[in-house]
Design an enzyme around this catalytic site. Structure first.
Site, PDB file in Angstrom:
ATOM      1  N   LYS A  23       0.827  -1.268  -0.014  1.00 42.79           N
ATOM      2  CA  LYS A  23      -0.029   0.041   0.128  1.00 42.79           C
ATOM      3  C   LYS A  23       0.936   1.403   0.005  1.00 42.79           C
ATOM      4  O   LYS A  23       0.706   2.156  -0.707  1.00 42.79           O
ATOM      5  CB  LYS A  23      -0.654   0.013   1.196  1.00 42.79           C
ATOM      6  CG  LYS A  23      -1.938   0.981   1.212  1.00 42.79           C
ATOM      7  CD  LYS A  23      -3.012   0.953   2.275  1.00 42.79           C
ATOM      8  CE  LYS A  23      -3.941  -0.448   2.479  1.00 42.79           C
ATOM      9  NZ  LYS A  23      -4.590  -0.751   3.699  1.00 42.79           N
ATOM     10  N   HIS A 455      -7.604 -38.735   5.616  1.00 39.47           N
ATOM     11  CA  HIS A 455      -7.627 -39.792   4.191  1.00 39.47           C
ATOM     12  C   HIS A 455      -8.590 -39.297   3.235  1.00 39.47           C
ATOM     13  O   HIS A 455      -8.372 -39.289   2.214  1.00 39.47           O
ATOM     14  CB  HIS A 455      -8.367 -41.086   4.827  1.00 39.47           C
ATOM     15  CG  HIS A 455      -8.355 -41.988   4.003  1.00 39.47           C
ATOM     16  ND1 HIS A 455      -9.398 -42.240   3.474  1.00 39.47           N
ATOM     17  CD2 HIS A 455      -7.265 -42.863   3.407  1.00 39.47           C
ATOM     18  CE1 HIS A 455      -9.456 -43.342   2.493  1.00 39.47           C
ATOM     19  NE2 HIS A 455      -7.820 -43.461   2.378  1.00 39.47           N
TER      20      HIS A 455
HETATM   21  P1  ADP Z   1      -7.940  -2.064   4.052  1.00 39.19           P
HETATM   22  O1  ADP Z   1      -6.499  -2.430   3.741  1.00 39.19           O
HETATM   23  O2  ADP Z   1      -8.600  -2.909   4.416  1.00 39.19           O
HETATM   24  O3  ADP Z   1      -8.520  -1.813   2.334  1.00 39.19           O
HETATM   25  P2  ADP Z   1      -7.329   0.707   3.846  1.00 39.19           P
HETATM   26  O4  ADP Z   1      -6.179   1.176   4.750  1.00 39.19           O
HETATM   27  O5  ADP Z   1      -7.299   0.510   2.348  1.00 39.19           O
HETATM   28  O6  ADP Z   1      -7.981  -0.869   4.611  1.00 39.19           O
HETATM   29  O7  ADP Z   1      -8.421   1.609   4.302  1.00 39.19           O
HETATM   30  C1  ADP Z   1     -10.088   1.462   4.691  1.00 39.19           C
HETATM   31  C2  ADP Z   1     -10.728   2.353   4.067  1.00 39.19           C
HETATM   32  O8  ADP Z   1     -10.627   3.553   4.462  1.00 39.19           O
HETATM   33  C3  ADP Z   1     -10.822   2.395   2.510  1.00 39.19           C
HETATM   34  O9  ADP Z   1     -12.163   2.310   1.941  1.00 39.19           O
HETATM   35  C4  ADP Z   1      -9.864   3.465   2.414  1.00 39.19           C
HETATM   36  O10 ADP Z   1     -10.083   4.040   1.130  1.00 39.19           O
HETATM   37  C5  ADP Z   1     -10.384   4.689   3.402  1.00 39.19           C
HETATM   38  N1  ADP Z   1      -9.160   5.482   3.660  1.00 39.19           N
HETATM   39  C6  ADP Z   1      -8.104   5.409   4.073  1.00 39.19           C
HETATM   40  N2  ADP Z   1      -7.493   6.336   4.276  1.00 39.19           N
HETATM   41  C7  ADP Z   1      -8.143   7.433   4.136  1.00 39.19           C
HETATM   42  C8  ADP Z   1      -7.851   8.897   3.884  1.00 39.19           C
HETATM   43  N3  ADP Z   1      -6.718   9.290   4.180  1.00 39.19           N
HETATM   44  N4  ADP Z   1      -8.939   9.594   3.739  1.00 39.19           N
HETATM   45  C9  ADP Z   1     -10.029   8.912   3.210  1.00 39.19           C
HETATM   46  N5  ADP Z   1     -10.246   7.500   3.268  1.00 39.19           N
HETATM   47  C10 ADP Z   1      -9.331   6.923   3.728  1.00 39.19           C
HETATM   48 MG    MG Z   2      -7.947  -0.806   1.117  1.00 37.35          MG
END
Ligand code: ADP
Ligand code: MG
Ligand code: MG
Length: 877
Positions: A23, A455
Site C-alpha cells: 500500500k 484420508h
Molecule cells: P484495507 O487494507 O482494509 O482496504 P485501508 O487502509 O485501505 O484498509 O482503508 C480502509 C478504508 O478507509 C478504505 O476504504 C480507504 O479508502 C479508506 N481510507 C483510508 N485512508 C483514508 C484517508 N486518508 N482518507 C479517506 N479515506 C481513507
Molecule cells: Mg484498502
C-alpha cells in the site's frame, strides 16, 4: 548511521515494496506519477520487526522519527494536529508486502477530540459531518486499539435509531451523532476504566502500535500460512491525511477495478456511494451505485478517474484494484494494487494484455497463480443457483469442486446407487481405505471428522473429487440413516450439495456445469508448455484417471499405486486369501488368481496412456489395510474362506503393528513374500507384451519401481526376483522388449546411500510423503494434532506434507540426486509425492534439476504452469 524508519510518500516508489509494504509503495508511486494522493508518510516493515524484536515496544528512536515526520506532514498540508483553526486528521493504515485484504486493521479520522470536532463543525458548516466522523473514530479506535466488540457500538446506534423512530443511518441528525459520541465515550470508560484519549499524538502512537500488533492476529497468521507469506516480513503503517467522502452530496467514496475481476472483460468495474466514508461501500449497509453512474453525479472527478485508471494499468501492466474518495467534487486516490480475480478472469486478462501488446507471454505466465487453475478443472455450481441456495453448515474446503447428489452413508450404498445411475454424496464420520471405491463413484464426500490432510481429503484431492471435511456440527445417526445439523434432519436419499472450494454445505440440489480446457485456457497452457523445462507426469491407478490426466496434459504416469486396484471386487477377496494362506500352495493359489486381474489392470492403463511412459510401483501398504475391521465383515469373510472366525481373528491380530507406517510394508513385503514381486512382475511384463503386440508403434518399456528401499543389498534381492521372472517370460515370448527397474527414495537411508543404490536402480522417484514423514519422524496421519501448536510457537510455519520442507527434506533430495547422478549420469529423477503438484515445491524441484514431477490428474495443469514459472524464475536467478 541511524536507520531510516519513516518515509514521506514522495520519498518512495513502487520498487520499495519490501520496506514500505504494498500500500505504501503504491501510494508513493502514485504520488510520483503526479496523481492526486493525500499527503502522508510510511513507517517501514523494519520498524514493525524491530517492534517485535524489542519485546513489543516502539523504540524511542522510532517514536522520534515518527514525530519528526508528523511535523513534515503538518508543513506539507498546512494543517496541525489538534489545531483550533485548521486541524489535521489522518488515517492509520496497515499494509504488508503482499496484499492481505481485510486481515489487518485501519483507523480513520484520527486526531479528533471535542475541541477539534467543534472546529470541524464550524469550518465545514456541517455539524453532522463533524460528529459522524468523531463517532466513527471512537468506534474504530475502540475496536482496533482496545479490542472492544464492534457489536455493542452497533447496538447503541440501533437503540438511538429506535428511540428516534428512524431506520436509515442517513436519517441520523447532528444531534443524534453528538448523542452517539457521548454514549460511545461512556461505554469506552465503563469497559476500560479510562477516558477516551484526547491527545492526537497519543491517539496516533497507540494506533500505530495496534497496526503492528494486528500483524499477529489470528486472521493474519492464518492468511499468511494459507498464502505462504513469511511472518518475518512484518507490516508497514501508513499515516495519511484524511480526505472526506462524507462531507455532503458532492462527496463520496468508491472502489473500482480496471477490468472485470469476475469475467476479465476489459471494462471499468466498480461501485461508489455519495456522502459516505471508507468501508461503507464494501460493508453493504447501503446499496452502492455502479461506477458508470458517477459520470452523472460528479463528471469532472469521473473523467479524471477514468484517465488515471488507464495510466495505472499501463504503468503496472496489470489489472488494478483502486480506492478513491471525492471531497467537494475533487478526486483523491487512496490505493491501487494488482487486483484479485477469478481464474477465468485471470486467463482472459493475461491473453488480452498479450494481444494488446501490453505484456509478453512470459509476463502473462507469471500473472496467473497456478493454484487458481484448479477451480477451472472441476464441475462448478451455476452461479445464480448457488447464490439462491441456503447454507446448512460450513466446514473445511478439503478438495475443490461442486458436489451435488443424494445422501448415502456407506461406500457399498454409494456403489449400489451409483450403479443404478444415481448421483450420490457420501456422508461419513470419517473415511478409510476401504471406502475408496465408494468415494470414487460419489459426486462428493462429506465427513464429520478429519482435517485438510485426513484420508478423505487426500484421497479426494487425488481423485479430483469434491470433499468437505471436519463438519463437526453434523450429528450422525447412521443406524437411522440420517443426520441432523442446525435443527434440520436429512435422511438417506435426500439431496444435498457441497462446495469443496468454500466448505459450504447446502440442503438441496444445485445445478452444475462441467469443465474443459479450451479458449484462453488452452492458449495459455500452450505458452506454459513451450516454456517449461520439467516434464509433468501424473499419479494414476485406473484407466479413467489416466485418461483424465492425459486430457489435462500429462506426459506419462509417474506413479501407479498397485494396491489401489486391489480394493475392487474379486481382487480384495484374492488378496485376503493370500494374507490368510497357511502354506505355500495356498499362497500360490491366491497369487495365481491375482496375476491375470493385475495384468488386465495394467493393460488398461497402458492402453489409456497410448505409449507414454508408465512407472508402476509394487505393493506398498501394510497388509492389515486389506483385512476387514468390523466383526460382521470378519464373520462373512471367515465363511467365504472356509476358516473359523477365531482363526481369521488370529491372522488379523498377527498383522497388528505398533507403527504400521514404519512397519512391514513396501519392498519388505517382497523380501518376506517373494511371490508378490514375482506375480506383479509377471503381470506387468505380460501386459506390456500384449499391448505392444496390438500397438507396436507405442514401443512400451515397462518401468518397475520398488518402494521403501533402504539398502543396496535389499534392492538387489528384490530386483533379482523381478529380473528372473521378467527375463524368463521375455525369453519364452522371444521378445527383446526392454524394461527398467528403479526405486523410490523415501527412506532417508536411501537418500544417504543414493550413490550405492544407483548402481542397481535405473531411476529414482522421490516419494516425498514418506520421505517427509521419516525425516521429521512424525506421522502424517497424526501430525495434524500438534502442528497447530508448532505454528503458534513459530517453530514450523507450514505443514511439511503440503509444502516441501526445502531446508531438510529438500537437502536430502538434492544430495540424493547428485549422488545418484555421480554413479549414473543419465539417471531419470522425479518426484511423485503430494508435493508434485505444489507450485513452491515445483520451483525447488526445477532448481535442483530433476527431470519431472508427478501429481494427481487434477493438479497436472497447475504443475504445467508452475513448471513454466519455475523456468522463468530460475533463469533470472
Ligand atoms: P484495507 O487494507 O482494509 O482496504 P485501508 O487502509 O485501505 O484498509 O482503508 C480502509 C478504508 O478507509 C478504505 O476504504 C480507504 O479508502 C479508506 N481510507 C483510508 N485512508 C483514508 C484517508 N486518508 N482518507 C479517506 N479515506 C481513507
Ligand atoms: Mg484498502
Ligand atoms: Mg511411500
Amino acid at each position: 548511521m541511524e536507520t531510516k524508519y519513516v518515509y514521506l510518500f514522495n520519498e518512495g516508489d513502487a520498487n520499495m515494496r519490501n520496506l514500505l509494504g504494498g500500500k505504501g509503495a503504491n501510494l508513493a508511486e502514485m504520488s510520483k506519477l503526479g496523481m492526486p494522493v493525500p499527503n502522508g508518510f510510511t513507517i517501514t516493515t523494519e520498524a514493525c520487526n524491530k517492534y517485535y524484536d524489542d519485546g513489543e515496544v516502539i523504540s524511542d528512536e522510532i517514536q522520534a522519527q515518527i514525530m519528526e515526520y508528523l511535523e513534515k506532514l503538518e508543513e506539507e498540508t498546512g494543517k496541525k494536529f489538534g489545531d483550533q483553526e485548521n486541524p489535521l486528521l489522518v488515517s492509520v493504515r496497515s499494509g504488508a508486502r503482499a496484499s492481505m485484504p481485510g486481515m489487518m486493521d485501519t483507523i480513520l479520522n484520527l486526531g479528533i477530540n471535542d475541541v477539534v470536532a467543534n472546529t470541524i463543525a464550524e469550518k465545514s458548516g456541517n455539524e453532522r459531518f463533524a460528529y459522524d466522523s468523531y463517532r466513527r473514530f471512537i468506534q474504530m479506535f475502540a475496536d482496533v486499539v482496545k479490542g472492544l466488540s464492534k457489536k455493542r457500538f452497533e447496538e447503541i446506534i440501533d437503540e438511538v435509531k429506535a428511540e428516534r423512530g428512524i431506520k436509515d443511518d442517513l436519517e441520523l441528525t447532528a444531534d443524534d451523532m453528538k448523542t452517539l459520541v457521548e454514549k460511545f465515550k461512556e461505554f469506552y470508560r465503563s469497559e476500560l476504566g479510562e477516558d477516551f484519549p484526547t491527545d492526537p499524538k497519543t491517539q496516533m502512537m497507540e494506533a500505530i502500535e495496534a497496526v503492528f500488533r494486528s500483524w499477529n492476529n489470528e486472521r493474519a497468521i492464518y492468511y499468511r500460512r494459507m498464502n505462504d507469506i513469511p511472518s518475518n516480513w512484518g507490516t508497514a503503517v501508513n499515516v495519511q491525511m484524511m480526505v472526506f467522502g462524507n462531507m455532503g452530496e458532492d462527496c463520496g467514496t468508491g472502489v473500482a477495478f480496471t477490468r472485470n475481476p469476475a469475467t476479465g472483460e476489459n471494462k471499468l468495474y466498480g461501485e461508489f456511494l455519495m456522502n459516505a466514508q471508507g468501508e461503507d461501500v464494501v460493508a453493504g449497509v447501503r446499496t452502492p451505485k455502479k461506477i458508470d453512474q458517477l459520470k452523472e453525479v460528479s463528471p469532472t472527478a469521473y473523467d479524471q478517474f477514468v484517465e488515471i485508471c488507464s495510466k495505472l494499468e499501463n504503468h503496472y501492466k496489470n489489472m488494478q484494484d483502486m480506492e478513491f474518495t471525492i471531497e467537494n467534487g475533487k478526486l483523491f486516490m487512496l490505493q491501487t494494487r494488482n487486483g484479485k480475480r477469478t481464474a477465468q478472469a485471470a486467463l482472459k486478462i493475461a491473453c488480452d494484455m498479450v494481444d494488446e501488446g501490453l505484456i509478453s507471454t512470459d509476463e502473462a505466465l507469471m500473472m496467473v497463480e497456478p493454484q487458481q487453475l484448479d477451480s477451472l478443472l472441476h464441475p462448478t455450481f451455476a452461479k445464480e443457483a448457488l447464490e439462491a441456495a441456503e447454507v446448512i453448515t460450513s466446514a473445511l474446503p478439503a478438495s475443490p469442486g461442486a458436489g451435488c447428489g443424494q445422501i448415502v452413508f456407506t461406500a457399498e450404498e454409494a456403489k449400489e446407487e451409483a450403479d443404478k445411475g444415481k448421483k450420490v454424496i457420501l456422508v461419513r464420520l470419517e473415511t478409510s481405505p476401504e471406502d475408496i471405491e465408494g468415494m470414487a463413484v460419489s459426486q462428493g464426500i462429506l465427513t464429520v471428522r478429519g482435517g485438510m490432510t485426513s484420508h478423505a481429503a487426500v484421497v479426494a484431492r487425488g481423485m479430483g473429487a469434491c470433499c468437505v471435511s471436519g463438519a463437526g456440527d453434523i450429528e450422525m445417526n447412521e443406524e437411522e440413516g440420517s443426520f441432523k445439523v442446525n435443527g434440520k434432519t436429512f435422511k438417506r436419499g435426500d439431496w444435498i450439495s457441497i462446495d469443496g472450494s468454500t466448505g459450504n454445505v447446502y440442503g438441496e440440489a444445485i445445478e452444475t456445469v462441467p469443465a474443459e480446457i479450451s479458449g484462453d485456457f488452452e492458449r495459455f497452457m500452450e505458452w506454459a508448455d513451450k516454456r517449461r523445462r520439467l516434464k509433468v507426469r501424473t499419479n494414476a491407478d485406473t484407466p479413467k484417471d489416466a485418461k483424465q490426466a492425459v486430457d489435462f496434459g500429462a506426459e506419462g504416469i509417474g506413479l501407479v499405486r498397485t494396491e489401489h486396484m486391489f480394493f475392487e471386487g474379486d481382487k480384495i477377496k484374492a488378496i485376503r486369501e493370500m494374507i490368510v494362506a497357511k502354506n505355500d500352495d495356498q499362497m500360490q493359489a491366491a497369487l495365481d488368481k491375482l496375476e491375470p486381474m493385475q495384468q488386465k489392470d495394467f493393460e488398461g492403463i497402458y492402453e489409456a496412456m497410448e505409449g507414454r511412459p508408465v512407472t508402476i510401483r509394487y505393493l506398498d501398504p501394510p497388509l492389515h489395510e486389506f483385512v476387514p475391521t468390523n466383526p460382521e465383515d470378519i464373520k462373512e469373510l471367515a465363511n467365504e474362506m472356509n476358516i473359523s472366525e477365531a482363526e481369521l481373528n488370529q491372522v488379523i491380530s498377527n498383522l497388528h503393528e505398533v507403527n504400521p507406517m514404519m512397519g512391514h510394508r513396501g519392498s519388505r513385503l517382497d523380501v518376506s513374500n517373494p511371490g508378490i514381486a514375482k506375480m506383479q512382475t509377471a503381470a506387468v511384463i505380460k501386459a506390456a507384451l500384449n499391448v505392444n503386440k496390438k500397438h507396436p508403434e507405442w514401443n512400451i518399456e515397462p518401468e518397475i519401481m520398488l518402494p521403501l528401499i533402504g539398502d543396496l543389498a535389499e534392492l538387489k534381492y528384490v530386483k533379482k526376483l523381478v529380473t528372473e521372472t521378467a527375463d524368463a517370460i521375455l525369453k519364452e515370448a522371444g521378445s527383446d522388449m526392454k524394461y527398467h527397474v528403479g526405486t523410490m527414495i523415501e527412506v532417508p537411508r536411501a537418500a544417504l546411500l543414493a550413490d550405492e543404490i544407483a548402481e542397481e536402480a535405473e531411476f529414482f522417484s522421490f516419494g516425498t510423503n514418506d520421505l517427509t514423514q521419516l525425516t521429521f519422524g512424525f506421522s502424517r496421519d497424526d501430525a495434524g494434532k500438534f502442528l497447530p501448536q508448532y505454528y503458534a510457537a513459530k517453530i514450523y510455519e507450514n505443514d511439511p506434507f503440503a509444502r516441501l520442507d526445502q531446508n531438510g527434506v529438500g537437502k536430502l533430495i538434492e544430495m540424493a540426486a547428485n549422488l545418484g547422478r555421480k554413479t549414473r549420469p543419465d539417471m531419470k529423477l522425479g518426484v511423485c509425492g503430494e508435493h508434485g503438484g505444489d507450485p513452491a515445491s515445483i520451483e525447488f524441484v526445477d532448481k535442483v534439476g530433476l527431470n519431472y514431477v508427478s501429481c494427481s490428474p487434477f493438479r497436472v495443469p497447475i504443475a504445467r504452469l508452475a513448471a513454466a514459472q519455475a523456468t522463468i524464475k530460475n533463469e533470472k536467478a
